[in-house]
Scaffold this active site. Structure first.
Site, short mmCIF file in Angstrom:
data_model
loop_
_atom_site.label_atom_id
_atom_site.label_comp_id
_atom_site.label_asym_id
_atom_site.label_seq_id
_atom_site.Cartn_x
_atom_site.Cartn_y
_atom_site.Cartn_z
N ASP A 190 0.82 -1.21 0.00
CA ASP A 190 0.00 0.00 0.00
C ASP A 190 0.85 1.26 0.00
O ASP A 190 2.06 1.23 0.27
CB ASP A 190 -0.88 0.03 1.26
CG ASP A 190 -2.03 -0.95 1.17
OD1 ASP A 190 -2.32 -1.43 0.07
OD2 ASP A 190 -2.63 -1.25 2.22
N LYS A 230 -3.87 3.18 -2.47
CA LYS A 230 -5.02 4.05 -2.73
C LYS A 230 -4.73 5.43 -2.17
O LYS A 230 -4.08 5.58 -1.14
CB LYS A 230 -6.28 3.50 -2.06
CG LYS A 230 -6.62 2.06 -2.43
CD LYS A 230 -7.82 1.59 -1.65
CE LYS A 230 -8.15 0.14 -1.95
NZ LYS A 230 -7.14 -0.77 -1.39
N MET A 286 -7.33 9.01 8.33
CA MET A 286 -7.74 9.55 7.03
C MET A 286 -8.68 10.75 7.21
O MET A 286 -9.64 10.93 6.48
CB MET A 286 -8.43 8.47 6.18
CG MET A 286 -7.54 7.27 5.90
SD MET A 286 -8.42 5.82 5.28
CE MET A 286 -9.25 5.24 6.77
#
Length: 460
Positions: free
Chosen positions: A249, A271, A384
């Protein structure tokens, strides 16, 4: 190479140890673990050494050393505090062609003790021939970290079934079979503590063995932690070195990625906002496809796979496809980043609970139980949450949390680029923009943030 590394069988054999202090006791421990019968000569001995002698059915002579004590001995160790006595023991032993070790005197030794890594019947000796014993000990520590504690159980299983394999298979097939055992599902089960399942799989394969099987595929779902490679678990590091291919990731730090086996194929599936290099369904299927081809697949994630890492979705797909997998937890960002920033997540005077929350906006909205989150006496950690930071602060204030509640943004936590920006609910959105805070960044809200300057210990 001056010293030839050999394995010496001392089981039930008489070994003479001259000396009774701490150094002699350390040598006696090694001999006792190998099953030797101890004969000790010294004016005085430690209580532990006396017990080791008794346990080995050995003998203790409260006496001054003389050459007659060598009678019947098959191995000799001089471990007194007197160099002259050690030299005398060495000379007498070598005259009789007996293997002898004089502690801290390589010139008096016909053999040396290596630094030993032990896993059941499997042992690894690291010797510098007495030139650099501390370096040998350092290498031992590194090997201890790399070798699975369960590898000893695997060696014991092999010893237990060795005769059955020898009877069932001719020499060429036998080698193929053992290669399969030590690199496939049997090894994985045994090293994970499932020895009975591993033995059952081994015996089932042995009964139907027709030649070397294709490599067994497996997936390792590993938490890479928040960034600092020193925070990896030993098990994570071992599996990272075994993988044929790694899917990683964006949140996996370059320093952690550098510890993956160098010849492993690397596939980026990270991502970021409004861009997914590989959709989640595609990642799930890729894991199945690669393992189905016999690959050992490392799915390396930042933080912990099961805390906002979608690890549960991935292993659900693997279980459905009957693909073997292992999951290794990692230190989640909330724990790692807060610690390196000097912010305890709980503290008797500030917070009696902590909540981990995803701050990811969905279609521009962030639907959360704001009234519960605004309650006092807790720490909030938003993953996030940088994009939705303004919304988070406004909602918490509007639901009763004081506007002066401390807030910290930890950017690139635990790495050398770590940066901590501290404000409160009313000021932190402006501060984040002014100081150009970028992802990955963790948001910590609560009274514990006020301890940052006092308790921080890590200076990137």
């Amino acid at each position: 190479m001056r010293y030839l590394p050999l394995a010496f069988d001392v089981q039930d054999r008489p070994c003479l140890l001259v000396g009774g202090g701490a150094v002699a006791t350390r040598k006696a421990r090694l001999l006792a673990r190998a099953g030797a019968r101890l004969t000790v000569v010294a004016p005085e001995i430690t209580d532990e050494l006396r017990q080791l002698i008794d346990d080995s059915d050995g003998q203790f002579f409260r006496a001054t050393y003389h050459a007659d004590f060598l009678d019947g001995a098959e191995l000799v160790i001089a471990a007194t505090a007197d160099p002259a006595v050690n030299a005398e023991v060495s000379a007498d032993a070598q005259e009789r062609k007996l293997p002898v070790n004089a502690v801290d005197a390589p010139g008096l030794c016909s053999f040396t003790f290596p630094a030993i890594v032990e896993r059941g019947p499997l042992s690894i000796g690291i010797s510098s021939g007495g030139a650099a014993p501390v370096l040998a000990q350092r290498l031992r520590a590194q090997l201890e970290a790399l070798l699975s504690p369960g590898i000893g159980a695997l060696a014991e299983l092999a010893m237990h079934v060795r005769d059955k394999v020898k009877t069932a298979l001719p020499e060429p097939q036998r080698k193929d079979f053992w290669r399969w055992v030590f690199s496939g599902p049997v090894a994985s089960k045994v090293e994970a503590g499932k020895t009975k399942e591993g033995e059952a799989a081994l015996l089932a394969a042995l009964a139907n063995w027709r030649g070397e099987e294709g490599p067994a595929g497996e997936v390792y779902l590993v938490g890479g932690g928040p960034g600092d490679p020193d925070l990896l678990t030993f098990r994570a590091l071992r599996l990272m070195q075994q993988a044929d291919v790694v899917l990683y990731d964006r949140l996996v730090s370059p320093q952690v990625l550098d510890l993956v086996r160098r010849d492993a194929e690397r596939i980026y599936v990270g991502k970021k906002k409004e861009f997914h290099s590989v959709p989640q369904d595609g990642i799930n299927q890729l894991l199945v496809d690669l393992a189905g081809k016999g690959k050992k697949v490392l799915r390396l994630k930042g933080g912990d796979p099961f805390i906002f890492g979608r690890g549960g979705e991935e292993i659900d797909k693997l279980a459905e496809a009957r693909i073997p997998f292992q999951v290794v937890p990692g230190i989640t960002a909330a724990s790692g980043c807060s610690t390196y920033a000097g912010i305890p997540l709980t503290h008797r005077d500030y917070a009696q609970s902590v909540r981990f929350i995803t701050g990811h906006l969905k279609e521009g909205e962030l639907e959360l139980p704001w009234k519960e989150l605004a309650s006092p006496g807790q720490t909030l950690v938003f993953y996030m949450g940088l994009t939705g930071l303004s919304t988070i602060c406004k909602q918490l204030i509007s639901h009763g949390m004081p506007a002066n509640t401390p807030v910290a943004l930890v950017e690139k936590g635990t790495t050398r680029e770590q940066r901590v920006v501290v404000g409160d609910l009313s000021s932190i959105p402006t501060l984040a923009e002014k100081k150009s805070v970028e992802a990955p960044a963790l948001t910590i809200i609560g009274g514990v943030v006020s301890l940052h300057k006092k308790l921080r210990w890590y200076q990137p």
